[in-house]
Design a protein around this motif. Structure first.
Motif, PDB file in Angstrom:
ATOM      1  N   THR A 283       0.783  -1.189  -0.120  1.00 43.63           N
ATOM      2  CA  THR A 283       0.081  -0.003  -0.118  1.00 43.63           C
ATOM      3  C   THR A 283       0.923   1.148   0.135  1.00 43.63           C
ATOM      4  O   THR A 283       1.567   1.462   0.923  1.00 43.63           O
ATOM      5  CB  THR A 283      -1.009  -0.037   1.160  1.00 43.63           C
ATOM      6  OG1 THR A 283      -0.241   0.040   2.447  1.00 43.63           O
ATOM      7  CG2 THR A 283      -1.937  -1.136   1.123  1.00 43.63           C
ATOM      8  N   PRO A 284       0.719   2.006  -0.885  1.00 42.65           N
ATOM      9  CA  PRO A 284       1.677   3.310  -1.170  1.00 42.65           C
ATOM     10  C   PRO A 284       1.292   4.324  -0.135  1.00 42.65           C
ATOM     11  O   PRO A 284       2.022   5.159   0.225  1.00 42.65           O
ATOM     12  CB  PRO A 284       1.356   3.764  -2.601  1.00 42.65           C
ATOM     13  CG  PRO A 284       0.602   2.642  -3.431  1.00 42.65           C
ATOM     14  CD  PRO A 284      -0.032   1.782  -2.311  1.00 42.65           C
ATOM     15  N   SER A 285       0.184   4.171   0.632  1.00 42.92           N
ATOM     16  CA  SER A 285      -0.130   5.310   1.814  1.00 42.92           C
ATOM     17  C   SER A 285      -0.681   4.367   2.726  1.00 42.92           C
ATOM     18  O   SER A 285      -1.265   3.134   2.632  1.00 42.92           O
ATOM     19  CB  SER A 285      -0.905   6.188   1.039  1.00 42.92           C
ATOM     20  OG  SER A 285      -2.274   5.714   0.681  1.00 42.92           O
ATOM     21  N   PRO A 286      -0.709   4.936   4.082  1.00 43.67           N
ATOM     22  CA  PRO A 286      -1.068   4.226   5.204  1.00 43.67           C
ATOM     23  C   PRO A 286      -2.593   4.198   4.763  1.00 43.67           C
ATOM     24  O   PRO A 286      -3.572   4.819   4.417  1.00 43.67           O
ATOM     25  CB  PRO A 286      -0.934   5.220   6.290  1.00 43.67           C
ATOM     26  CG  PRO A 286       0.218   6.106   5.975  1.00 43.67           C
ATOM     27  CD  PRO A 286       0.110   6.129   4.378  1.00 43.67           C
ATOM     28  N   LEU A 287      -3.316   2.973   5.622  1.00 44.20           N
ATOM     29  CA  LEU A 287      -4.717   3.011   5.587  1.00 44.20           C
ATOM     30  C   LEU A 287      -5.270   3.479   6.700  1.00 44.20           C
ATOM     31  O   LEU A 287      -5.888   3.185   7.787  1.00 44.20           O
ATOM     32  CB  LEU A 287      -5.083   1.257   5.761  1.00 44.20           C
ATOM     33  CG  LEU A 287      -4.275   0.190   4.639  1.00 44.20           C
ATOM     34  CD1 LEU A 287      -4.571  -1.113   5.249  1.00 44.20           C
ATOM     35  CD2 LEU A 287      -4.796   0.646   3.385  1.00 44.20           C
ATOM     36  N   GLU A 288      -5.466   4.840   6.398  1.00 49.01           N
ATOM     37  CA  GLU A 288      -5.768   5.658   7.564  1.00 49.01           C
ATOM     38  C   GLU A 288      -7.098   6.032   7.592  1.00 49.01           C
ATOM     39  O   GLU A 288      -8.176   5.973   8.496  1.00 49.01           O
ATOM     40  CB  GLU A 288      -4.993   6.975   7.422  1.00 49.01           C
ATOM     41  CG  GLU A 288      -3.563   6.858   7.970  1.00 49.01           C
ATOM     42  CD  GLU A 288      -2.758   8.144   7.936  1.00 49.01           C
ATOM     43  OE1 GLU A 288      -1.556   8.227   8.424  1.00 49.01           O
ATOM     44  OE2 GLU A 288      -3.262   9.081   7.171  1.00 49.01           O
ATOM     45  N   ASN A 289      -7.809   6.400   6.235  1.00 48.00           N
ATOM     46  CA  ASN A 289      -9.022   6.877   5.996  1.00 48.00           C
ATOM     47  C   ASN A 289      -9.653   6.313   4.801  1.00 48.00           C
ATOM     48  O   ASN A 289      -9.295   6.406   3.646  1.00 48.00           O
ATOM     49  CB  ASN A 289      -9.364   8.411   5.740  1.00 48.00           C
ATOM     50  CG  ASN A 289      -8.631   9.419   6.894  1.00 48.00           C
ATOM     51  OD1 ASN A 289      -8.912   9.044   7.794  1.00 48.00           O
ATOM     52  ND2 ASN A 289      -7.798  10.195   6.566  1.00 48.00           N
ATOM     53  N   LEU A 290     -10.572   5.346   5.281  1.00 50.00           N
ATOM     54  CA  LEU A 290     -10.928   4.412   4.133  1.00 50.00           C
ATOM     55  C   LEU A 290     -12.530   4.687   3.786  1.00 50.00           C
ATOM     56  O   LEU A 290     -13.266   5.141   4.834  1.00 50.00           O
ATOM     57  CB  LEU A 290     -10.936   2.881   4.854  1.00 50.00           C
ATOM     58  CG  LEU A 290      -9.625   2.364   5.287  1.00 50.00           C
ATOM     59  CD1 LEU A 290      -9.893   0.938   5.541  1.00 50.00           C
ATOM     60  CD2 LEU A 290      -8.635   2.421   4.145  1.00 50.00           C
ATOM     61  N   MET A 291     -13.049   4.344   2.742  1.00 49.65           N
ATOM     62  CA  MET A 291     -14.361   4.393   2.333  1.00 49.65           C
ATOM     63  C   MET A 291     -14.930   3.124   1.712  1.00 49.65           C
ATOM     64  O   MET A 291     -14.253   2.451   0.879  1.00 49.65           O
ATOM     65  CB  MET A 291     -14.793   5.662   1.346  1.00 49.65           C
ATOM     66  CG  MET A 291     -16.175   5.486   1.009  1.00 49.65           C
ATOM     67  SD  MET A 291     -16.703   6.563  -0.481  1.00 49.65           S
ATOM     68  CE  MET A 291     -16.336   8.104   0.361  1.00 49.65           C
ATOM     69  N   VAL A 292     -15.925   2.221   2.538  1.00 47.41           N
ATOM     70  CA  VAL A 292     -16.294   1.138   2.224  1.00 47.41           C
ATOM     71  C   VAL A 292     -17.365   1.502   0.988  1.00 47.41           C
ATOM     72  O   VAL A 292     -18.318   2.173   1.173  1.00 47.41           O
ATOM     73  CB  VAL A 292     -16.942   0.559   3.264  1.00 47.41           C
ATOM     74  CG1 VAL A 292     -17.631  -0.851   2.846  1.00 47.41           C
ATOM     75  CG2 VAL A 292     -15.749   0.000   4.400  1.00 47.41           C
ATOM     76  N   ILE A 293     -17.205   0.771  -0.106  1.00 48.35           N
ATOM     77  CA  ILE A 293     -18.152   0.888  -1.399  1.00 48.35           C
ATOM     78  C   ILE A 293     -18.635  -0.644  -1.614  1.00 48.35           C
ATOM     79  O   ILE A 293     -18.223  -1.559  -1.209  1.00 48.35           O
ATOM     80  CB  ILE A 293     -17.508   1.629  -2.428  1.00 48.35           C
ATOM     81  CG1 ILE A 293     -16.103   0.862  -2.939  1.00 48.35           C
ATOM     82  CG2 ILE A 293     -17.103   3.050  -2.057  1.00 48.35           C
ATOM     83  CD1 ILE A 293     -15.795   1.485  -4.239  1.00 48.35           C
ATOM     84  N   SER A 294     -19.614  -0.593  -2.367  1.00 51.02           N
ATOM     85  CA  SER A 294     -20.328  -1.852  -2.991  1.00 51.02           C
ATOM     86  C   SER A 294     -21.275  -1.594  -3.938  1.00 51.02           C
ATOM     87  O   SER A 294     -22.193  -0.740  -3.948  1.00 51.02           O
ATOM     88  CB  SER A 294     -20.791  -2.742  -1.749  1.00 51.02           C
ATOM     89  OG  SER A 294     -21.380  -4.235  -2.481  1.00 51.02           O
ATOM     90  N   LEU A 295     -21.395  -2.400  -5.149  1.00 51.86           N
ATOM     91  CA  LEU A 295     -22.315  -2.333  -6.243  1.00 51.86           C
ATOM     92  C   LEU A 295     -22.954  -3.711  -6.117  1.00 51.86           C
ATOM     93  O   LEU A 295     -22.519  -4.540  -6.574  1.00 51.86           O
ATOM     94  CB  LEU A 295     -21.527  -2.032  -7.593  1.00 51.86           C
ATOM     95  CG  LEU A 295     -22.186  -2.267  -8.707  1.00 51.86           C
ATOM     96  CD1 LEU A 295     -23.608  -1.132  -8.955  1.00 51.86           C
ATOM     97  CD2 LEU A 295     -21.508  -2.120  -9.994  1.00 51.86           C
ATOM     98  N   HIS A 296     -24.030  -3.623  -5.689  1.00 52.43           N
ATOM     99  CA  HIS A 296     -25.001  -4.583  -5.776  1.00 52.43           C
ATOM    100  C   HIS A 296     -24.544  -5.851  -4.773  1.00 52.43           C
ATOM    101  O   HIS A 296     -24.308  -7.017  -5.357  1.00 52.43           O
ATOM    102  CB  HIS A 296     -25.570  -5.354  -6.997  1.00 52.43           C
ATOM    103  CG  HIS A 296     -26.173  -3.971  -7.916  1.00 52.43           C
ATOM    104  ND1 HIS A 296     -26.369  -4.134  -8.994  1.00 52.43           N
ATOM    105  CD2 HIS A 296     -27.127  -3.044  -7.329  1.00 52.43           C
ATOM    106  CE1 HIS A 296     -27.226  -3.235  -9.617  1.00 52.43           C
ATOM    107  NE2 HIS A 296     -27.853  -2.423  -8.516  1.00 52.43           N
ATOM    108  N   SER A 297     -24.250  -5.463  -3.587  1.00 50.54           N
ATOM    109  CA  SER A 297     -23.650  -6.536  -2.571  1.00 50.54           C
ATOM    110  C   SER A 297     -25.028  -7.287  -2.209  1.00 50.54           C
ATOM    111  O   SER A 297     -26.137  -6.620  -1.828  1.00 50.54           O
ATOM    112  CB  SER A 297     -23.189  -5.932  -1.316  1.00 50.54           C
ATOM    113  OG  SER A 297     -23.991  -4.842  -0.829  1.00 50.54           O
ATOM    114  N   CYS A 298     -24.869  -8.330  -2.031  1.00 53.27           N
ATOM    115  CA  CYS A 298     -26.280  -9.446  -1.736  1.00 53.27           C
ATOM    116  C   CYS A 298     -26.497  -9.525  -0.365  1.00 53.27           C
ATOM    117  O   CYS A 298     -25.530  -9.780   0.348  1.00 53.27           O
ATOM    118  CB  CYS A 298     -26.183 -10.747  -2.512  1.00 53.27           C
ATOM    119  SG  CYS A 298     -25.877 -10.787  -4.262  1.00 53.27           S
ATOM    120  N   GLY A 299     -27.816  -9.802   0.066  1.00 46.83           N
ATOM    121  CA  GLY A 299     -28.221  -9.944   1.374  1.00 46.83           C
ATOM    122  C   GLY A 299     -27.491  -9.366   2.289  1.00 46.83           C
ATOM    123  O   GLY A 299     -27.302  -8.057   2.529  1.00 46.83           O
TER     124      GLY A 299
END
Length: 568
Positions: A283-299
C-alpha cells in the motif's frame, strides 16, 4: 391485504388451494373490475395512471348503466384506488435527483472503452454512475471535513469492474477489493491486464529442454506398464516438476499498483483481520481513512458494510448499493400472534423465520421494537423479500407474457402433482387469519424444486410437463414416486388440464402483478431500516438514501450513504 400479498400467498398454491385462493384473497368488487379489464390495463392503473386526476371517475357511463367507466369498462372501485395510493405513498422515490450535489453532473459519465470490456450496457451504466458518485463524495469529504480518503474498500468486488474504473483516470483512486471467490479474482486480474492496469506475467521457458523432456516421456515404454498409484508415488513432487520446466520472469513486482485483492468471506463488519493480511509494502499510503463501497452486494453483505462504519476507526464513510433481498436472513423470531396468511406451512418458511440471525433484517432499534397488533418488530418473510426484487415498472408486454406463462405452467403442473398423489395439497381454515389445518406428517405443498427449464419447454404445456417429468426423474427423493405416478399421464390428459384451468391464467397474472407492485414497499422498508440504523449510531454525522441509477436500466438503484463524525 398488504400482508397477504407480501408473503401471505404463494403462486405455487394458486390452483391447489381450497377454498379458491383468488376469491379468498381479493374483494368481490376488485374481481369484478379485473374481469372486465385486460392485465395491461391493470398494470397501467397500478403504476402509471394519475390517480389524483378526476378524469378517472368522470368518464362517460359504461354500457348505459349510468356508472362511471374507465377504458370502455367499469371504473376501478374506490377501495382499490385507495390501496394503490397507499402503496405508492409508501414507496421511495426512484427518480435520480438531478439537483443533488453528489449525483448530478453536467453530462452522463463516460467509461473508457478499454474499461468497458466484458460489460453489458446495464453494467456500464452502473459502474460509470457509481464511480463518479464515489469520487465526488470522497472529494466532498476532503474539502468539507479535511478527510483525505486513502483507499476505497469494495465489499464483494466480483470481477472488479467498479474498482477498475476508480483506479483509472480521471479518478485515480486506490482500491482494496474483497472477494470470496478465487475464480472472480483471477478473472479480475486478467481484465486488469487487458485494461493496461497491470503487466502480463511473462513466463520464460527453456524450449529445448522442455521439448526433449516431452519427447522422452512419449518414447518411454514403461509408462503404460506402471500402475497409476506407483507412477504417482515415484514421480517427483508436482511443484519441483513445474519449477524445472517453467521459470517466471525475474523482475521486481509492481509495487505501485492501485488495486489490492484479498480473498475473504466477509462474516461481519470488522475489517481488521482482513486488512492485516495486506503486505506492508503493498500500500503506497497508510490505511488511515477508508471508504467502504459496494455495487449490488447481496443479502447481509450490505449489513456488514454498514456496520464497518462503526466497527473500524479507519472507515470514514460508506456508499453501498444492495440487491438480492431474498438472501437476507431474519433477525426476529416469529411473532407471538402470526401475521395473516393464505398459504400452507412450508419447511423453508419455518427455517428462515426462526433463524434469529443478529446480522439479518431488521437492523434498526426502531424497526425491531415497532409496535403493532401482532407483536413488536417488523418482519418480511422470504417470499415477500423475493418479490421485492421485481421491477414491474420495467415490464414489457413480451416480458409479461413470458413470465405469466411460466408461472401458470408451474402452478398447473403442481395441480397435476397433487391430483396424482405426488404431493399433498394445502389445507386452510376459511378465515383470513392463517390458521392452518395441516394433515399429520404433511407440509402442505411439499417443496419439489423444479428449477429452470430450457426456453423451448415453454412453447406448450405438453412440452413443459414432459420436460418437468424428465427432470424430476433425476431427483433422488422424488424420482420413484414421479415415475410411478406420472408414467401413465397422456398428452390428452395434459391438454385437458390446460383447457380446464385456462381461465385461471388471467387471475394468476392479476395476483402476481399485485404482489410485485405491493412488494415495492418491502424494498422501501428495508432501505429505510438501513438509513434508520445509521441515524441511531452516535458516530454517524450524516446519512441518506437516494437513487443513483436510472430505474429503467437498473431498478436496484438506491445507494445508502453514511459519513462518520470528524475527530474533535
Amino acid at each position: 391485504m398488504f400482508q397477504n400479498l407480501c408473503g401471505g400467498v404463494h403462486i405455487l398454491e394458486f390452483l391447489t388451494q381450497e377454498p379458491d385462493l383468488y376469491a379468498s384473497l381479493l374483494p368481490e368488487e376488485w374481481r369484478v373490475f379485473f374481469d372486465l379489464h385486460d392485465v395491461s390495463d391493470v398494470l397501467d392503473l397500478l403504476m402509471k395512471v394519475d390517480l389524483d386526476s378526476t378524469a378517472i371517475l368522470e368518464s362517460p357511463p359504461s354500457r348505459g348503466f349510468g356508472l362511471p367507466s374507465w377504458r370502455s369498462a367499469c371504473a376501478p372501485p374506490p377501495s382499490l384506488l385507495e390501496y394503490i395510493k397507499d402503496i405508492r405513498q409508501h414507496n421511495l422515490d426512484r427518480v435520480v435527483n438531478v439537483l443533488s450535489q453528489v449525483s448530478s453532473a453536467a453530462s452522463e459519465p463516460i467509461l473508457a472503452r478499454i474499461l468497458a470490456v466484458g460489460m453489458k450496457p446495464k453494467k456500464i451504466h452502473e459502474v460509470a454512475r457509481l464511480a463518479r458518485y464515489v469520487d465526488h463524495l470522497s472529494s466532498e469529504l476532503s474539502s468539507n471535513q479535511n478527510c483525505q480518503i486513502s483507499h476505497l474498500v469494495d465489499f464483494g468486488s466480483g470481477q472488479n469492474y467498479l474498482g477498475r474504473a476508480l483506479v483509472s483516470p480521471p479518478y485515480n483512486r486506490r482500491v482494496i477489493a474483497l472477494e470470496s471467490k478465487p475464480l472472480n479474482i483471477d478473472g479480475a486480474r486478467s481484465m486488469d491486464v487487458t485494461a493496461k492496469l497491470a503487466k502480463k506475467e511473462v513466463i520464460m521457458r527453456d524450449k529445448k529442454r522442455f521439448r526433449s523432456r516431452v519427447n522422452e516421456d512419449q518414447k518411454s515404454p514403461e509408462i503404460s506398464q506402471v500402475p497409476l498409484s506407483d507412477a504417482q508415488s515415484s514421480a517427483p513432487p508436482p511443484s519441483d516438476h513445474v519449477h524445472k520446466m517453467v521459470q517466471p520472469e525475474q523482475e521486481a513486482p509492481n509495487l505501485d499498483t492501485n488495486i489490492q485483492y484479498i480473498e475473504t468471506m466477509i462474516q461481519d463488519g470488522d475489517l481488521s483481520p482482513v486488512l492485516s493480511r495486506l503486505p506492508q509494502h503493498s500500500t503506497p499510503s497508510p490505511l488511515e481513512n477508508l471508504m467502504v463501497i459496494s455495487l449490488h452486494s447481496c443479502g447481509n453483505l450490505l449489513h456488514h458494510g454498514l456496520r464497518s462504519l462503526t466497527l473500524n476507526p479507519s472507515v470514514r464513510a460508506i456508499a453501498l448499493v444492495g440487491c438480492c433481498y431474498n438472501l437476507l436472513t431474519e433477525r426476529l423470531p416469529p411473532p407471538p400472534d402470526p401475521y395473516p396468511s393464505l398459504r400452507s406451512s412450508h419447511p423453508r418458511l419455518q427455517r428462515t423465520s426462526s433463524a434469529c440471525d443478529p446480522h439479518g433484517f431488521p437492523m434498526s432499534d426502531r424497526f425491531i421494537t415497532y409496535p403493532h397488533k401482532h407483536g413488536p418488530g417488523l418482519r418480511f418473510n422470504i417470499t415477500a423479500r423475493m418479490m421485492a426484487v421485481q421491477a414491474p415498472q420495467n415490464w414489457t408486454a413480451k416480458d409479461c407474457d413470458n413470465f405469466f406463462t411460466r408461472h401458470f405452467y408451474r402452478a398447473l403442473f403442481q395441480r397435476i402433482l397433487v391430483d396424482r398423489g405426488v404431493v399433498v395439497g394445502p389445507q386452510h381454515s376459511d378465515d383470513l387469519q392463517g390458521e392452518e389445518i395441516v394433515p399429520e406428517g404433511s407440509h402442505g405443498s411439499q417443496p419439489i424444486i423444479l428449477g429452470s427449464l430450457r426456453k423451448q419447454c415453454y412453447n406448450s404445456f405438453i412440452a413443459y410437463v414432459r420436460a418437468a417429468i424428465t427432470k424430476l426423474k433425476q431427483d433422488p427423493v422424488h424420482a420413484e414416486k414421479i415415475t410411478l405416478s406420472m408414467e401413465a399421464l397422456t398428452d390428452d390428459e395434459i391438454l385437458q388440464y390446460e383447457r380446464d384451468y385456462s381461465h385461471k391464467k388471467k387471475e394468476l397474472s392479476i395476483v402476481w402483478s399485485l404482489m410485485a407492485f405491493s412488494a415495492g414497499v418491502v424494498e422501501s422498508a428495508i432501505m429505510v431500516d438501513r438509513w434508520q440504523w445509521l441515524r441511531e449510531q452516535e458516530e454517524v454525522k450524516e446519512c441518506w438514501v437516494e437513487s443513483i441509477f436510472d430505474y429503467g436500466i437498473s431498478p436496484r438503484n438506491l445507494v445508502v450513504v453514511g459519513i462518520k463524525k470528524g475527530e474533535e
